[in-house]
Motif scaffolding. Structure first.
Motif: not given
Length: 164
Positions: A1-7, A36-40
């Motif tokens: 919850i509150g993932t932001g950029s997903g880190c 996008e970060n997951a894809k990259n």
């Protein structure tokens, strides 16, 4: 919850490739960045959903673990200029001395957690250094949870709560 950029979600998905990891955030721009970060990083077991906390999560969906880095800063606090000018204020500040969103998470999380005896704690939330006592009282008065541990950071300040 509150993932932001997903880190956090992406780190967990990478560390546990057999797991299915969901990241939620109220901000669509954050969801797009996390995707996008997951894809990259070629992480395929992380999924991202725009949601105001649990609002868009179906009631029958259950998780083994919920981790949150929610907005928890009291709006009255003056932050360093670099943080104040750079960070999204919606990701930083919460009403009621910074506790508003954390309280909502604690009040609703039990409905989305599976009983999982293999995990010591199933709800982990980042907090501000002066919120530990208030949250211990809140959890002690919540019949859905058995225990809370306040963990400190390397500077010996309360930083996360771990709830059983």
């Amino acid at each position: 919850i509150g993932t932001g950029s997903g880190c956090i979600a992406l780190s967990l998905a990478h560390a546990f490739p057999q797991a299915t990891v969901y990241g939620v955030d109220i901000a669509q721009t954050a969801i797009m960045l996390a995707q996008e970060n997951a894809k990259n990083n070629t992480i395929e077991n992380a999924y991202f959903l725009q949601s105001d906390l649990f609002e868009q999560i179906p009631a029958d969906v259950k998780f083994d673990l919920i981790i949150s880095n929610p907005p928890y800063i009291n709006p009255a606090v003056q932050l360093e200029r670099s943080v104040q000018d750079w960070e999204d204020h919606g990701a930083l500040f919460a009403h009621h001395d910074g506790l508003y969103i954390i309280k909502k998470i604690i009040q609703n999380a039990a409905h989305y957690l599976k009983k999982n005896e293999t995990l010591d704690y199933q709800l982990i939330i980042e907090i501000d250094e002066d919120q530990g006592d208030a949250l211990q009282t809140l959890v002690a008065n919540n019949k859905d949870f058995m225990d809370i541990v306040v963990q400190q950071d390397q500077f010996h300040r309360d930083r996360t709560i771990w709830i059983k």
